[in-house]
Each structure stands twice: as structure tokens, then as C-alpha cells.
Scaffold this active site. Structure first.
Site, short mmCIF file in Angstrom:
data_model
loop_
_atom_site.label_atom_id
_atom_site.label_comp_id
_atom_site.label_asym_id
_atom_site.label_seq_id
_atom_site.Cartn_x
_atom_site.Cartn_y
_atom_site.Cartn_z
N GLY A 112 0.41 8.75 1.48
CA GLY A 112 -0.34 8.23 0.34
C GLY A 112 0.55 7.83 -0.81
CG ASP A 160 1.63 0.81 -1.39
OD1 ASP A 160 1.15 1.20 -2.47
OD2 ASP A 160 1.18 1.16 -0.28
#
Length: 342
Positions: A112, A160
Site C-alpha cells: 500500500g 505512485d
């Protein structure tokens, strides 16, 4: 010649999920995140055997191929092979160079913390250094996104890759046609320090595949699931509120926004929370936490908790008894970087 690179992992503070297509293409997405001093690392060197060699050193997996040999970009080394294949195709005229490509990470896949995308960024950064490719930050992040999401067909969003490339506290905007705007935030030193002292990061011990959760989120948008879409609208607005709280130093407002974002996120897909997460959250709130959130898509990985710094010791002791582990960390301003060893 040896080239090494590293890229930082990130904590998703608000808006995660609104960077995933088709939501961001239709409505536009907003995300707030910050990078931490845990990294994905890549090493590229000449192959002494004249082969294409790939190794994920932290999981003990390696493969070797003759350079003329075709190989599928799948399996446990798919990120390494996928980046190598794209770089050879786009920048080297399709020629497979005899190289040794090695990686390792401070966090497991499914944590995560954006570990897979961060690894792709570290690899792209290393190849850019090795071949002296003229790639700026946006180009590195966009190429990493294309490799992971389009070449390898791995489900996920865009935040990300950009967090790992740019580093620091960032407010990010995502729009159709892959248009991305990264807004670095100038955070006061005392706010930076207070947040570090207030946040506790706990690994549930469960590494989860985010693709199923993300696929469900995407289907909900395509199918017009209004409850899910409204939850994403809330997350998007909370990213804006989070940015304002961070810049003003409103720690209590930040905590409220973090908690509201978590409650909204649970409405995006049914598998985002589960009994394990709910039990850890219950224990945390009984021991001083006043806000909680799962980092990343949900379903497992790392959980973030906010508490008053004077409650931190008691909270960490209670969480340590839940079977997972705590991760010490600090925020970092530096994004992806690379260097040469001659």
C-alpha cells in the site's frame, strides 16, 4: 560501469483512487501524498556473461536469457523485464543489450506504499542514467506509468509514479489524455515535524493484490454506481482540504480530513476494509488514535494512524500486540535519483 538508483515510497494522504481511470478521465482527480525515507532500488551493470540477466534480490528470484532470445514480460520479474523491453524498443532500436538488472525494496509488494510503481520508477531512472537518456521528471513518471499500466496491463492509478519521481509533499491533478500536474508544497518545518511525530505506520502482515479492488472501483464508475462515484467526489474534495490543512498547519483539520477520506474510501469498493482492518482500527482508537486510514488501495498492507505525540508510545505498544509490525519512517523531499560507479 555500474549504475544505481533509488526512488522513495509514498503515503497516500487524501484522494487516492481518483487518479484511476476512468474516474480521472471523466471528472478529473486530485491526490495529496508525501514520500518517506523507504525506497525501491535498482542496479544496472554490464553482464559478464553477455546475457540479459534479471534478479529481484530481496525475494531471491533470478532469470537469465541469451540476448537474441525472446522472453515474456510476466512472472515475478515482470517489472524488470517490462522496463528493459520498453527501453530497448523505444531508445535502442529494439536491440537487446547484455545487461545485469537487479532490484530490491524496503517494502514488500502489496504494502500500500506504492512499492511496485516505485520500483518501475527506480528502474526507468537507472536506465535513463545508464544510457544518458534526456528524460525529465514528468517524462520518467509518464514512461513508468505507460510501462506498468499499458505494456504490462497492471491495474492501478497514476499517483505512485509521480510521487516516486518528484518526492516530497505534492498535490497532484489528473485529467483525461494522461495530463498530470504536480504541485510541490512548501510545508513549514514545524508542520513537517509535528506530522512525523503524530503519524504511526503499522503493517497488517497481509500483502494484498490491489488489482481486484481497483478493477471494482473502475467497474463502479463505468456502470454508473452513484454511491461509489459520490465517494470518489468526496475523496477528491478532501484532497483539496488536506492540501489547505498542510499549508496552514491545521493539524486537527488534517486529522478530520484523513478520517473522512477513509470513511469515504470504504464506500468505493466492498473489499477495501475487512474484519482484520476493523479490529486493528478499533484497538488503535482505544489507545489514543484519533484518525486512521489504509495506505493504498485497501484490503491490507500498511495502515496509518494519527495521534497526539504524547499518546504515541502507548499506541505503538498496543498495535505491536496485534501481530503486525510498526515501521519507523521520516518524510523525504528527494525524489528518484541515480548515480554512476565507474
Amino acid at each position: 560501469m555500474i549504475v544505481r538508483s533509488r526512488a522513495p515510497l509514498r503515503l497516500g494522504l487524501a484522494g487516492g483512487g481518483t487518479d484511476v481511470s476512468p474516474y480521472c478521465d471523466v471528472f478529473g482527480g486530485h491526490v495529496m501524498n508525501v514520500t518517506i525515507d523507504k525506497h525501491a532500488f535498482a542496479i544496472i551493470s554490464d553482464s559478464p556473461d553477455g546475457k540479459c540477466e534479471f534478479a529481484a534480490m530481496d525475494v531471491g528470484v533470478s532469470e537469465s536469457y541469451a540476448c537474441h532470445q525472446e522472453f515474456a514480460s510476466n512472472g515475478p520479474l515482470q517489472l524488470l523485464k517490462g522496463v528493459y523491453s520498453r527501453i530497448c524498443k523505444e531508445f535502442l532500436g529494439g536491440e537487446h543489450r547484455p545487461l545485469r538488472v537487479q532490484t530490491f525494496s524496503d517494502a514488500p509488494p502489496g504494502s500500500g506504499l506504492g512499492s511496485s510503481s516505485t520500483m518501475v520508477v527506480a528502474l526507468v531512472q537507472a536506465f535513463a542514467e545508464y544510457f544518458m537518456l534526456p528524460l525529465g521528471e514528468y517524462e520518467v513518471a509518464h514512461l513508468a506509468y505507460n510501462i506498468e499500466r499499458k505494456d504490462l496491463q497492471l491495474a492501478g492509478g497514476k499517483q505512485d509514479q509521480y510521487a516516486a519521481t518528484f518526492g516530497g509533499f505534492n498535490f497532484m491533478e489528473f485529467y483525461k489524455d494522461d495530463r498530470v500536474i504536480v504541485n510541490p508544497l512548501r510545508v513549514k518545518d514545524w508542520v513537517w515535524s509535528e506530522l512525523e511525530a503524530s503519524l504511526v505506520l503499522y503493517f497488517t502482515g497481509v500483502s494484498r493484490a490491489s488489482s481486484d479492488i481497483i478493477d471494482q472501483q473502475s467497474r463502479n464508475v463505468v456502470q454508473g454506481n452513484q454511491a461509489s462515484i459520490d465517494a470518489m467526489h468526496s475523496l477528491k474534495q478532501e484532497a483539496v482540504q488536506m492540501k489547505e490543512c498542510v499549508l496552514r498547519g491545521d493539524i486537527q483539520g488534517l486529522a478530520r480530513t484523513l478520517q473522512a477520506g477513509w470513511e469515504a474510501k470504504k464506500n468505493m469498493a466492498t473489499s477495501i476494509s475487512n474484519p482484520l482492518i476493523e479490529e486493528v482500527e478499533r484497538v488503535a482508537f482505544a489507545n489514543g488514535a484519533y484518525a486512521a486510514k489504509v495506505s493504498g488501495a485497501g484490503g491490507g498492507g500498511f495502515m496509518m494512524f494519527m495521534c497526539s505525540p504524547d499518546k504515541r508510545v502507548g499506541l505503538t505498544r498496543a498495535l505491536a500486540e496485534q501481530g503486525g509490525r510498526l515501521l519507523d519512517f521520516h518524510f523525504t523531499q528527494q525524489g528518484a535519483t541515480s548515480w554512476r560507479i565507474m
